[in-house]
Design a protein around this motif. Structure first.
Motif, PDB file in Angstrom:
ATOM      1  N   GLN A   1     -15.469  43.661  23.406  1.00  0.00           N
ATOM      2  CA  GLN A   1     -16.475  44.671  23.715  1.00  0.00           C
ATOM      3  C   GLN A   1     -16.398  44.920  25.214  1.00  0.00           C
ATOM      4  OE1 GLN A   1     -20.416  43.614  22.494  1.00  0.00           O
ATOM      5  NE2 GLN A   1     -21.343  45.391  23.468  1.00  0.00           N
ATOM      6  N   ALA A   2     -15.900  46.082  25.586  1.00  0.00           N
ATOM      7  CA  ALA A   2     -15.770  46.423  27.004  1.00  0.00           C
ATOM      8  C   ALA A   2     -17.143  46.786  27.546  1.00  0.00           C
ATOM      9  CB  ALA A   2     -14.804  47.584  27.180  1.00  0.00           C
ATOM     10  N   ILE A   3     -17.540  46.096  28.628  1.00  0.00           N
ATOM     11  CA  ILE A   3     -18.849  46.390  29.207  1.00  0.00           C
ATOM     12  C   ILE A   3     -18.725  47.157  30.514  1.00  0.00           C
ATOM     13  CG2 ILE A   3     -20.045  44.513  28.065  1.00  0.00           C
ATOM     14  CD1 ILE A   3     -19.816  42.914  30.659  1.00  0.00           C
ATOM     15  N   SER A   4     -17.524  47.122  31.110  1.00  0.00           N
ATOM     16  CA  SER A   4     -17.303  47.921  32.312  1.00  0.00           C
ATOM     17  C   SER A   4     -15.804  47.995  32.597  1.00  0.00           C
ATOM     18  CB  SER A   4     -18.041  47.334  33.529  1.00  0.00           C
ATOM     19  OG  SER A   4     -17.478  46.103  33.908  1.00  0.00           O
ATOM     20  N   THR A   5     -15.480  48.812  33.585  1.00  0.00           N
ATOM     21  CA  THR A   5     -14.087  48.932  34.025  1.00  0.00           C
ATOM     22  C   THR A   5     -14.052  48.670  35.522  1.00  0.00           C
ATOM     23  OG1 THR A   5     -14.319  51.311  34.446  1.00  0.00           O
ATOM     24  CG2 THR A   5     -13.509  50.654  32.270  1.00  0.00           C
ATOM     25  N   GLU A   6     -12.896  48.278  35.993  1.00  0.00           N
ATOM     26  CA  GLU A   6     -12.711  48.116  37.437  1.00  0.00           C
ATOM     27  C   GLU A   6     -11.272  48.451  37.782  1.00  0.00           C
ATOM     28  OE1 GLU A   6     -11.771  43.401  38.199  1.00  0.00           O
ATOM     29  OE2 GLU A   6     -13.875  43.961  38.057  1.00  0.00           O
ATOM     30  N   GLU A   7     -11.089  48.930  38.980  1.00  0.00           N
ATOM     31  CA  GLU A   7      -9.740  49.269  39.430  1.00  0.00           C
ATOM     32  C   GLU A   7      -8.921  47.996  39.542  1.00  0.00           C
ATOM     33  OE1 GLU A   7      -9.965  51.510  43.042  1.00  0.00           O
ATOM     34  OE2 GLU A   7     -10.739  53.281  42.029  1.00  0.00           O
ATOM     35  N   SER A   8      -7.689  48.108  39.083  1.00  0.00           N
ATOM     36  CA  SER A   8      -6.829  46.932  39.078  1.00  0.00           C
ATOM     37  C   SER A   8      -5.379  47.364  39.079  1.00  0.00           C
ATOM     38  CB  SER A   8      -7.119  46.099  37.829  1.00  0.00           C
ATOM     39  OG  SER A   8      -6.214  45.034  37.727  1.00  0.00           O
ATOM     40  N   ASP A   9      -4.510  46.430  39.492  1.00  0.00           N
ATOM     41  CA  ASP A   9      -3.072  46.685  39.426  1.00  0.00           C
ATOM     42  C   ASP A   9      -2.564  46.581  37.992  1.00  0.00           C
ATOM     43  OD1 ASP A   9      -2.897  47.068  42.163  1.00  0.00           O
ATOM     44  OD2 ASP A   9      -2.537  44.925  42.568  1.00  0.00           O
ATOM     45  N   ALA A  10      -3.365  45.998  37.115  1.00  0.00           N
ATOM     46  CA  ALA A  10      -2.963  45.837  35.711  1.00  0.00           C
ATOM     47  C   ALA A  10      -2.950  47.200  35.019  1.00  0.00           C
ATOM     48  CB  ALA A  10      -3.929  44.901  35.000  1.00  0.00           C
ATOM     49  N   GLU A  11      -2.245  47.251  33.921  1.00  0.00           N
ATOM     50  CA  GLU A  11      -2.168  48.473  33.120  1.00  0.00           C
ATOM     51  C   GLU A  11      -3.567  48.859  32.637  1.00  0.00           C
ATOM     52  OE1 GLU A  11      -0.050  49.822  28.931  1.00  0.00           O
ATOM     53  OE2 GLU A  11       0.759  48.105  30.033  1.00  0.00           O
ATOM     54  N   ALA A  12      -3.836  50.144  32.514  1.00  0.00           N
ATOM     55  CA  ALA A  12      -5.145  50.630  32.063  1.00  0.00           C
ATOM     56  C   ALA A  12      -5.466  50.053  30.686  1.00  0.00           C
ATOM     57  CB  ALA A  12      -5.154  52.154  32.012  1.00  0.00           C
ATOM     58  N   ASN A  13      -6.756  49.789  30.458  1.00  0.00           N
ATOM     59  CA  ASN A  13      -7.277  49.215  29.209  1.00  0.00           C
ATOM     60  C   ASN A  13      -6.786  47.792  28.942  1.00  0.00           C
ATOM     61  OD1 ASN A  13      -8.934  51.369  28.513  1.00  0.00           O
ATOM     62  ND2 ASN A  13      -7.251  52.439  27.500  1.00  0.00           N
ATOM     63  N   THR A  14      -6.413  47.085  30.000  1.00  0.00           N
ATOM     64  CA  THR A  14      -6.052  45.676  29.887  1.00  0.00           C
ATOM     65  C   THR A  14      -7.256  44.849  30.324  1.00  0.00           C
ATOM     66  OG1 THR A  14      -3.747  46.157  30.369  1.00  0.00           O
ATOM     67  CG2 THR A  14      -4.447  43.890  30.669  1.00  0.00           C
ATOM     68  N   VAL A  15      -7.526  43.765  29.632  1.00  0.00           N
ATOM     69  CA  VAL A  15      -8.665  42.903  29.970  1.00  0.00           C
ATOM     70  C   VAL A  15      -8.346  42.162  31.268  1.00  0.00           C
ATOM     71  CG1 VAL A  15     -10.056  40.935  29.226  1.00  0.00           C
ATOM     72  CG2 VAL A  15      -9.295  42.636  27.547  1.00  0.00           C
ATOM     73  N   VAL A  16      -9.234  42.328  32.279  1.00  0.00           N
ATOM     74  CA  VAL A  16      -9.027  41.641  33.562  1.00  0.00           C
ATOM     75  C   VAL A  16     -10.030  40.506  33.773  1.00  0.00           C
ATOM     76  CG1 VAL A  16      -7.871  43.541  34.739  1.00  0.00           C
ATOM     77  CG2 VAL A  16     -10.364  43.411  34.784  1.00  0.00           C
ATOM     78  N   ARG A  17     -11.189  40.577  33.123  1.00  0.00           N
ATOM     79  CA  ARG A  17     -12.177  39.504  33.229  1.00  0.00           C
ATOM     80  C   ARG A  17     -12.925  39.362  31.912  1.00  0.00           C
ATOM     81  NH1 ARG A  17     -16.504  40.184  37.262  1.00  0.00           N
ATOM     82  NH2 ARG A  17     -15.980  42.377  37.336  1.00  0.00           N
ATOM     83  N   VAL A  18     -13.318  38.128  31.628  1.00  0.00           N
ATOM     84  CA  VAL A  18     -14.135  37.862  30.448  1.00  0.00           C
ATOM     85  C   VAL A  18     -15.527  37.484  30.931  1.00  0.00           C
ATOM     86  CG1 VAL A  18     -14.432  36.400  28.417  1.00  0.00           C
ATOM     87  CG2 VAL A  18     -12.139  37.104  29.112  1.00  0.00           C
ATOM     88  N   MET A  19     -16.507  38.269  30.544  1.00  0.00           N
ATOM     89  CA  MET A  19     -17.884  38.004  30.953  1.00  0.00           C
ATOM     90  C   MET A  19     -18.548  37.000  29.999  1.00  0.00           C
ATOM     91  SD  MET A  19     -17.965  39.826  33.609  1.00  0.00           S
ATOM     92  CE  MET A  19     -19.657  39.796  34.098  1.00  0.00           C
ATOM     93  N   GLN A  20     -18.182  37.098  28.722  1.00  0.00           N
ATOM     94  CA  GLN A  20     -18.695  36.158  27.721  1.00  0.00           C
ATOM     95  C   GLN A  20     -17.608  35.990  26.661  1.00  0.00           C
ATOM     96  OE1 GLN A  20     -21.892  37.458  25.004  1.00  0.00           O
ATOM     97  NE2 GLN A  20     -23.009  35.628  25.659  1.00  0.00           N
ATOM     98  N   LYS A  21     -17.278  34.725  26.371  1.00  0.00           N
ATOM     99  CA  LYS A  21     -16.218  34.460  25.404  1.00  0.00           C
ATOM    100  C   LYS A  21     -16.621  34.961  24.021  1.00  0.00           C
ATOM    101  CE  LYS A  21     -14.559  30.265  27.629  1.00  0.00           C
ATOM    102  NZ  LYS A  21     -14.450  28.803  27.497  1.00  0.00           N
ATOM    103  N   GLY A  22     -15.609  35.345  23.266  1.00  0.00           N
ATOM    104  CA  GLY A  22     -15.822  35.708  21.875  1.00  0.00           C
ATOM    105  C   GLY A  22     -15.367  34.568  20.992  1.00  0.00           C
ATOM    106  N   TYR A  23     -15.716  34.641  19.719  1.00  0.00           N
ATOM    107  CA  TYR A  23     -15.356  33.573  18.788  1.00  0.00           C
ATOM    108  C   TYR A  23     -14.905  34.145  17.453  1.00  0.00           C
ATOM    109  CZ  TYR A  23     -17.408  30.386  22.127  1.00  0.00           C
ATOM    110  OH  TYR A  23     -17.663  29.683  23.267  1.00  0.00           O
ATOM    111  N   LEU A  24     -13.940  33.451  16.860  1.00  0.00           N
ATOM    112  CA  LEU A  24     -13.447  33.782  15.525  1.00  0.00           C
ATOM    113  C   LEU A  24     -13.838  32.662  14.574  1.00  0.00           C
ATOM    114  CD1 LEU A  24      -9.752  34.791  16.360  1.00  0.00           C
ATOM    115  CD2 LEU A  24     -11.617  36.344  15.807  1.00  0.00           C
ATOM    116  N   LEU A  25     -14.205  33.028  13.370  1.00  0.00           N
ATOM    117  CA  LEU A  25     -14.409  32.066  12.289  1.00  0.00           C
ATOM    118  C   LEU A  25     -13.273  32.326  11.322  1.00  0.00           C
ATOM    119  CD1 LEU A  25     -15.972  29.906  10.794  1.00  0.00           C
ATOM    120  CD2 LEU A  25     -17.422  31.697   9.844  1.00  0.00           C
ATOM    121  N   ALA A  26     -12.310  31.390  11.300  1.00  0.00           N
ATOM    122  CA  ALA A  26     -11.023  31.596  10.618  1.00  0.00           C
ATOM    123  C   ALA A  26     -10.386  32.820  11.282  1.00  0.00           C
ATOM    124  CB  ALA A  26     -11.196  31.729   9.124  1.00  0.00           C
TER     125      ALA A  26
END
Length: 176
Positions: free
Chosen positions: A135-160
């Motif tokens: 869940q993208a909560i914001s964007t920031e300028e970065s050298d990384a390719e657009a729409n690449t995750v640069v920071r995790v604000m809250q970890k996600g979890y998978l069940l199986a």
């Protein structure tokens, strides 16, 4: 009245009458036999129907129990984590290192419980944004390719393989 004047006709008709009487007796016996078979088949059908209903009822009960107690194994794992947290809160020594060690051990217990229950973290740093897992909560300028995750604000979890909670992330946007 006139008597039968043809003795040959009497000879022919007498065996026919006897055969008809015997056939009537055979038909009656056959009818009784078929009625008994029909009653037997009806009884077998009713028993099979009752057995099917019993199996259906047992299966429904099993499903209800499975749904009700599905979390039992995970809950039993969490009880020991709760015990460890309570012990940490009871510690009156005032030593920060002891508290930190206790919390670290408690986290390991929790991670072991997660692993046994097939709960895993979603850590998407450097991955492309996946709206099913992130869940993208914001964007920031970065050298990384657009729409690449640069920071995790809250970890996600998978069940199986199912997303339990999506990771809240910040994604890269092109520098202006």
């Amino acid at each position: 009245m006139q008597e039968n004047q043809n003795p040959q006709a009497e000879e022919v008709l007498e065996p026919v009458a006897t055969a008809t009487e015997e056939a009537g007796v055979d038909c009656a016996e056959r009818l009784v036999q078929l009625e008994a078979e029909l009653a037997d088949v009806k009884e077998q059908f009713l028993r099979a129907k009752a057995e099917t209903e019993n199996q259906r009822r047992r299966a429904a009960e099993d499903v209800a129990k499975a749904q009700k107690f599905a979390i039992e194994r995970f809950a039993s794992e969490l009880v020991s984590v709760k015990d460890s947290l309570e012990m940490a809160l009871l510690d009156q020594s005032g030593k920060f290192d002891n508290l930190k060690l206790g919390v670290d051990l408690t986290l390991k217990q929790l991670l072991a419980a997660f692993e046994k229950s097939q709960i895993s973290e979603i850590n998407p740093i450097g991955d492309k944004l996946d709206p099913h897992r992130h869940q993208a909560i914001s964007t920031e300028e970065s050298d990384a390719e657009a729409n690449t995750v640069v920071r995790v604000m809250q970890k996600g979890y998978l069940l199986a393989d199912r997303v339990l909670r999506p990771a809240m992330v910040v994604v890269a946007k092109a520098k202006s």
